[in-house]
Design a protein around this motif. Structure first.
Motif, mmCIF file in Angstrom:
data_model
loop_
_atom_site.group_PDB
_atom_site.id
_atom_site.type_symbol
_atom_site.label_atom_id
_atom_site.label_comp_id
_atom_site.label_asym_id
_atom_site.label_seq_id
_atom_site.Cartn_x
_atom_site.Cartn_y
_atom_site.Cartn_z
ATOM 1 N N ALA A 35 0.741 -1.323 -0.144
ATOM 2 C CA ALA A 35 0.079 -0.013 0.081
ATOM 3 C C ALA A 35 0.796 1.355 -0.022
ATOM 4 O O ALA A 35 0.705 2.136 0.952
ATOM 5 N N GLU A 36 1.776 1.320 -0.975
ATOM 6 C CA GLU A 36 2.788 2.275 -1.250
ATOM 7 C C GLU A 36 2.080 3.384 -2.178
ATOM 8 O O GLU A 36 1.651 2.614 -3.386
ATOM 9 N N GLY A 37 2.347 4.756 -2.236
ATOM 10 C CA GLY A 37 1.748 5.550 -3.346
ATOM 11 C C GLY A 37 0.338 6.105 -2.741
ATOM 12 O O GLY A 37 -0.307 5.787 -2.058
ATOM 13 N N ASP A 38 -0.206 7.004 -3.787
ATOM 14 C CA ASP A 38 -1.414 7.434 -3.818
ATOM 15 C C ASP A 38 -2.502 6.749 -3.931
ATOM 16 O O ASP A 38 -2.696 5.602 -4.998
ATOM 17 N N PHE A 39 -3.460 6.679 -2.953
ATOM 18 C CA PHE A 39 -4.772 5.491 -3.167
ATOM 19 C C PHE A 39 -5.821 6.495 -2.344
ATOM 20 O O PHE A 39 -5.633 7.105 -1.319
ATOM 21 N N GLY A 40 -7.286 5.991 -2.675
ATOM 22 C CA GLY A 40 -8.240 6.264 -1.894
ATOM 23 C C GLY A 40 -9.082 5.080 -1.487
ATOM 24 O O GLY A 40 -9.402 4.495 -2.515
ATOM 25 N N VAL A 41 -9.533 4.580 -0.332
ATOM 26 C CA VAL A 41 -10.216 3.546 -0.022
ATOM 27 C C VAL A 41 -11.495 4.272 0.885
ATOM 28 O O VAL A 41 -11.279 4.557 1.965
ATOM 29 N N THR A 42 -12.699 4.224 0.431
ATOM 30 C CA THR A 42 -13.646 4.426 1.152
ATOM 31 C C THR A 42 -14.484 3.490 1.667
ATOM 32 O O THR A 42 -14.704 2.379 1.253
ATOM 33 N N LEU A 43 -14.967 3.657 3.005
ATOM 34 C CA LEU A 43 -15.936 2.502 3.725
ATOM 35 C C LEU A 43 -16.682 3.403 4.802
ATOM 36 O O LEU A 43 -16.202 4.350 5.342
ATOM 37 N N ASP A 44 -18.106 2.822 4.648
ATOM 38 C CA ASP A 44 -19.017 3.252 5.675
ATOM 39 C C ASP A 44 -18.623 2.436 6.840
ATOM 40 O O ASP A 44 -19.343 1.191 6.935
ATOM 41 N N LEU A 45 -18.193 2.909 7.897
ATOM 42 C CA LEU A 45 -18.051 1.956 9.043
ATOM 43 C C LEU A 45 -19.253 1.356 9.610
ATOM 44 O O LEU A 45 -19.068 0.520 10.301
#
Length: 389
Positions: free
Chosen positions: A116-126
């Motif tokens: 998990a290196e570099g730009d990313f986005g992970v969205t999650l409704d907890l």
């Protein structure tokens, strides 16, 4: 439902895990992510699901045997558990099995998070994440992540009746989660170092034997002894386990995990300082707002780093733990104690002579930074310590 995840994210900048994990749960979400090509976002998502799956497995094992350890207030064991009307018998090695598996799961999650290196986005409704505690494949009452979080974190945590709590995890959060895998694995090494299986069996057999001796005769003091009886049984198990020779492989692993946690925590704050966005943050940096609605004072990060610096100094042996017999000129070298451990004898440790081989002259760790942190957050200091790890 098809479990392949690639088509929905291949061209997307962000991965939205909510629809999948809310509908099929953690295990099938992991299968879907494993079938997706590796990449920073996918690796964070998979590492996060493996992390949560490790916790879910611990809840499932406890539920199968009605092993409710909530009153102990210990990480993982404190998570709430519904009663199982058809539970299998408790067995002495349950606690050891639970922490052995949890440690292995934390290692597995961490191995994936290295990608998990570099730009990313992970969205999650907890609020849509759930633990399949009773293993029936459906979300039942009390199985939501927020129900567990509310119990684990206390009154300042997000409430379990929230309708939505969407977080966008990014690069810095991979370091935070990696640090947390080290923290939980460190905790597992405490239990594995002082494997309580034999002591639990001994205490259990003695309780049965004493019950047989009492027989059916009514105990006139039983009503007000009941709470004490439960406490003293638990104390006997803990004391018996701690007062035996610990496994040095696990005490050394405990130290290494805690040092790695500190390093990853520093990396998290360094990465957080580079962020320029303000998008549904997990832990907010300067100029950011947490999706959880919790605000951090501007000096929280630097002060927390000082607390961890103190912890690192103790773990490396540069700072000594104070002991009333020898302070302020000398203290206990915790690094040497973890390298070559001895049984925890409460009486001789408090007296001092049991720790004498580990005492030496040198600078002591000061609790000033920790006290300042506690003052900053007042009654919610424990919540923020758990959150920031």
């Amino acid at each position: 439902m098809a479990l392949t995840f690639s088509a929905s994210v291949a061209a997307a900048q962000d991965i939205d895990l909510t629809p999948l994990v809310s509908s099929v749960g953690l295990t099938d979400t992991i299968v879907a992510l494993e079938n997706d090509p590796p990449g920073p976002g996918r690796d964070f998502a998979l590492g996060g699901m493996l992390f949560l799956r490790g916790i879910e497995k611990s809840l499932q094992l406890r539920y199968r045997h009605n092993a409710d350890f909530g009153k102990l207030g210990l990480p993982v064991l404190r998570l709430p558990l519904p009663a199982n009307p058809d539970a299998a018998p408790f067995y002495p090695a349950l606690v050891t099995d639970l922490f052995h598996d949890l440690g292995t799961d934390m290692q597995g999650a961490r191995a994936v998070l290295t990608g998990a290196e570099g730009d990313f986005g992970v969205t999650l409704d907890l609020t849509r994440v759930w633990f399949d505690i009773n293993e029936n494949g459906a979300r039942d009452a009390g199985e939501g992540l927020m129900s567990a979080a509310g119990s684990a974190f206390g009154r300042a945590a997000p409430q379990s009746d929230l309708n939505s709590l969407v977080v966008r995890f990014d690069t810095a959060d991979a370091a935070w989660l990696t640090a947390y895998t080290h923290l939980l694995e460190a905790f597992t090494n405490v239990f594995l170092a002082f494997d309580p299986t034999e002591v639990i069996a001994e205490v259990g057999h003695s309780i049965d034997a004493m019950s047989d001796l009492r027989g059916a005769e009514p105990n006139t003091r039983q009503s007000y002894l009941r709470g004490f009886e439960s406490w003293i049984d638990t104390f006997a198990m803990f004391y018996g386990a701690l007062n035996r020779q610990p496994d040095p492989l696990h005490t050394r692993a405990l130290r290494e995990n805690l040092l790695a946690m500190v390093a990853q925590n520093r990396r998290f704050w360094d990465l957080l300082a580079l962020e320029t966005d303000n998008d549904r943050e997990w832990i907010p940096g300067a100029g950011q707002v947490s999706a959880m609605g919790i605000e951090l004072p501007k000096d929280a990060g630097p002060l927390w780093m000082k607390v961890l610096d103190d912890a690192e100094g103790v773990l490396e042996g540069r700072l000594l733990a104070p002991h009333w017999r020898v302070e302020p000129a000398a203290g206990v070298n915790v690094a040497r104690l973890l390298q070559d451990p001895i049984p925890v004898d409460i009486v001789t440790w408090v007296h001092g002579h049991g720790l004498l081989p580990y005492m030496e002259k040198g600078p002591l760790v000061d609790d000033g930074n920790l006290r300042l942190f506690e003052q900053m957050f007042r009654g919610d200091a424990l919540l923020f310590m758990v959150w920031l790890n």
